[in-house]
Every structure is written in C-alpha cells, then in structure tokens.
Write a protein that holds these residues in place. Structure first.
Motif, PDB file in Angstrom:
ATOM      1  N   LYS A 160       0.831  -1.204   0.000  1.00  0.00           N
ATOM      2  CA  LYS A 160       0.000   0.000   0.000  1.00  0.00           C
ATOM      3  C   LYS A 160       0.865   1.254   0.000  1.00  0.00           C
ATOM      4  CE  LYS A 160      -4.056  -2.086   2.190  1.00  0.00           C
ATOM      5  NZ  LYS A 160      -4.964  -2.076   3.364  1.00  0.00           N
ATOM      6  N   LEU A 161       1.952   1.200   0.721  1.00  0.00           N
ATOM      7  CA  LEU A 161       2.874   2.330   0.759  1.00  0.00           C
ATOM      8  C   LEU A 161       3.549   2.502  -0.604  1.00  0.00           C
ATOM      9  CD1 LEU A 161       3.736   4.401   2.871  1.00  0.00           C
ATOM     10  CD2 LEU A 161       5.642   2.908   3.486  1.00  0.00           C
ATOM     11  N   ALA A 162       3.913   1.391  -1.231  1.00  0.00           N
ATOM     12  CA  ALA A 162       4.540   1.450  -2.557  1.00  0.00           C
ATOM     13  C   ALA A 162       3.570   2.037  -3.581  1.00  0.00           C
ATOM     14  CB  ALA A 162       4.983   0.058  -2.982  1.00  0.00           C
ATOM     15  N   ASP A 163       2.299   1.638  -3.504  1.00  0.00           N
ATOM     16  CA  ASP A 163       1.282   2.190  -4.412  1.00  0.00           C
ATOM     17  C   ASP A 163       1.114   3.695  -4.189  1.00  0.00           C
ATOM     18  OD1 ASP A 163       0.841  -0.307  -5.487  1.00  0.00           O
ATOM     19  OD2 ASP A 163      -0.952  -0.715  -4.278  1.00  0.00           O
ATOM     20  N   TYR A 164       1.180   4.084  -2.931  1.00  0.00           N
ATOM     21  CA  TYR A 164       1.045   5.506  -2.600  1.00  0.00           C
ATOM     22  C   TYR A 164       2.186   6.299  -3.226  1.00  0.00           C
ATOM     23  CZ  TYR A 164       1.306   9.816   0.132  1.00  0.00           C
ATOM     24  OH  TYR A 164       1.387  11.135   0.510  1.00  0.00           O
ATOM     25  N   GLU A 166       4.029   5.524  -5.782  1.00  0.00           N
ATOM     26  CA  GLU A 166       3.912   5.533  -7.238  1.00  0.00           C
ATOM     27  C   GLU A 166       2.855   6.533  -7.699  1.00  0.00           C
ATOM     28  OE1 GLU A 166       3.314   2.396 -10.956  1.00  0.00           O
ATOM     29  OE2 GLU A 166       3.607   1.656  -8.913  1.00  0.00           O
ATOM     30  N   ASP A 167       1.785   6.661  -6.923  1.00  0.00           N
ATOM     31  CA  ASP A 167       0.749   7.644  -7.256  1.00  0.00           C
ATOM     32  C   ASP A 167       1.266   9.080  -7.095  1.00  0.00           C
ATOM     33  OD1 ASP A 167      -1.078   5.695  -7.852  1.00  0.00           O
ATOM     34  OD2 ASP A 167      -2.070   5.748  -5.898  1.00  0.00           O
ATOM     35  N   GLN A 168       2.154   9.268  -6.140  1.00  0.00           N
ATOM     36  CA  GLN A 168       2.700  10.594  -5.890  1.00  0.00           C
ATOM     37  C   GLN A 168       3.674  11.031  -6.987  1.00  0.00           C
ATOM     38  OE1 GLN A 168       1.962  12.768  -3.038  1.00  0.00           O
ATOM     39  NE2 GLN A 168       0.273  11.299  -3.163  1.00  0.00           N
ATOM     40  N   ASN A 169       4.478  10.079  -7.447  1.00  0.00           N
ATOM     41  CA  ASN A 169       5.477  10.400  -8.467  1.00  0.00           C
ATOM     42  C   ASN A 169       5.775   9.135  -9.265  1.00  0.00           C
ATOM     43  OD1 ASN A 169       8.168  10.800  -9.716  1.00  0.00           O
ATOM     44  ND2 ASN A 169       8.153  12.735  -8.613  1.00  0.00           N
TER      45      ASN A 169
END
Length: 312
Positions: A160-164, A166-169
């Motif tokens: 979930k942190l990795a997805d976050y 990736e969504d940020q940058n």
C-alpha cells in the motif's frame, strides 16, 4: 546519496522518454530529469520520516490509553520501549531534517496519515515488535537492529505504501529499491549520542554535473552513435535491437568518447548490470559483446582518450 549507477538509470529513463515521444525539446527534458532526480531525495526523506511518525503515533495512543475512564494497570504503566527508541529519536531531533521538511513543505504523513496507521498496525501486530518489547536487552546496538528490521520487514515491502509513492510520483516506482537500500545504510551509520545530519543527494559536484552532461551528450550524438552500433551489429536490423539495449549502448559509447576520467571497464560493467535489471534476459551478453568491439576499435584508432585512473 545517489550513486553513479542510479544516475545512469535516471538518464536512461529520460533518454527513453524523449526518444519514444519523438520530441526535440531538450531543455524541457533536462528540466524533468533534474526534477526527477531531486524528487528521489524527497522519497528518501519521507521514508525516514515514516519511522518518526509511527513512533509519534504509538506515543499518542499510549497517552489516550492513560486517560481511559477504566484504565488498566497496563494502560497506566505502559511499556515505552518503542516510543523511547533512541535511534528514531535521533532522527526526530535532527535539526537538518527539520529544516529540510520546513523548506520543502513535506506534510505527506499529516495529510495522508492513514499510511502511518497502516504501518503502525503492521508493526504492532508483528513478532518483530513483540520480541523487541519483551526483550530485556538494553543497548543502542539492539535498538538499531530493531529499527533496521522494522524498516526492512514492515515499511519497505508494504504494498500500500509502494502504491502511494507511485501515485505521488511515477518515477518513484523505479527509485524505491535504491532508496530502501540507502535508508538501511543510513540507519546503520547512526551512532549513539551523535547528532544525525541529513546527507546530500550527490557525493560531489562531479556527480551532480554528470547527470545532465551524460543526458545532453547522448541526445546530441545519438544518431551518430546509432550508426556506429549498426557497423558492429551487421546481422541485426535496428528495430530488432531492444530499445533499452540501444539506449544503454549509446550511453556507454558516450562515456567512452566524452568522459575521459571514467575507465572503460567501469562503463562496460555498469551497463551490463543495468541491462540485467531493465532489459531482456540475454541483453547483458549482447551489450557486453558490442561494447567490447567498440572499445577495442576506439582504442586502436586513438579515439579512446582516457586520463588518470581511466587508463586502468
């Protein structure tokens, strides 16, 4: 700090983006490359900050428990080993880290505090946490070992942190493995009763200038490099060579001809290793063969002019 290999990866990504987009706006792409590289440091700081925020959340939960109407003895006399962890406190008390956060307005874990809660939940339910809290060992070494494992086992692999991120940058998805290694090294270097000073993105000015210089020279000469590659791969049509392979070979040629302080063998080894991570299964062998032929030709025709340690 960012190493030369990851600098090459960032340049490779920008060359790929520019060539596939078929744009000639070099200035715009250079600005994006600089931005992307600088954002990598922001990811590094956010990962460090997550440790601090989880500790703060744990402390806040203890205070809430103490104020319960029917507080238990455990609520009133909680185990504070985690919230007292000196390694995380060293990070939290770092003035250089605080200045960076203020200057760059990094309030991600305030605006998106659900991710702090996700990490805390994963930690508090883990055997790692239970064993640490029940351990009688009281040493800075043990505290640091716990924090490193907390990062490696709980934060780094969190999907979930990795997805976050990736969504940020979008570029952070490729930066995460490098940054995770960087974080572990940073934590391992923290010393007892020593102030933590936030490091720099680049080792020195040479590394900083290397980013744009390599990108610029590859893009300015890439057509000429393509012709030279064709001469060494007569049995291959250009469109049969993987895009990433072509880019990596062009970058290596650029280093051969325009970066006299970088040894030939270092250049070849670096691009072979990058190919293993970013291209096809057989790419490293193909790239090694082409670069070996090119380097020998450049040397025999006196085009290869290396200085200092570059002669090795």
């Amino acid at each position: 700090m960012i190493n030369r290999r990851h600098i090459r990866v960032k340049v490779m990504q920008s060359v790929y983006a520019m060539t596939t987009a078929k744009t000639d706006d070099l200035i715009r792409e250079e600005k994006f490359l600089s931005f992307s590289t600088q954002k990598l440091f922001e990811l590094y700081v956010l990962q460090l900050l997550m440790l601090i925020e989880v500790q703060k959340l744990a402390a806040a939960k203890i205070e809430i428990s103490k104020k319960k109407h029917l507080a238990t003895p455990e609520d009133l006399r909680p185990n504070t080993k985690f919230i007292d962890n000196p390694v995380i406190k060293t990070l939290a008390e770092s003035e250089s880290l605080k200045i960076y956060l203020d200057d760059h307005k990094l309030d991600n874990w305030v605006l998106d505090d659900e991710y702090v809660k996700i990490v805390w939940a994963a930690l508090s339910e883990s055997d790692l946490y239970a064993n640490y809290m029940s351990s009688k060992e009281d040493s800075f070494v043990a505290d640091k070992k716990f924090v490193i494992n907390f990062f490696k086992e709980i934060i780094a692999p969190n999907d979930k942190l990795a997805d976050y991120f990736e969504d940020q940058n979008i570029s952070w998805s490729d930066d995460i493995p490098f940054v995770n290694t960087w974080i572990v090294r940073t934590l391992d270097k923290i010393k007892s009763e020593k102030v933590f000073v936030l490091g720099k993105l680049f080792k020195d000015e040479d590394d900083q200038s290397f980013v744009l210089e390599l990108f610029r020279k590859v893009m300015l000469h890439h057509t000429k490099f393509e012709d030279e590659i064709a001469e060494k791969t007569p049995n291959w049509e250009a469109d049969r060579i993987a895009d990433i392979d072509m880019i990596l070979i062009k970058m290596a040629i650029c280093e051969f001809l325009y970066f006299p302080s970088i040894p030939v063998r270092v250049t070849i080894n670096e691009y072979i290793e990058i190919a293993k991570d970013y291209s096809t299964e057989k790419s490293s062998y193909f790239i090694n063969g082409v670069l070996d032929k090119l380097s020998k030709e450049y040397s025999s025709t006196d085009r290869l002019k290396k200085i200092g340690r570059g002669l090795i």
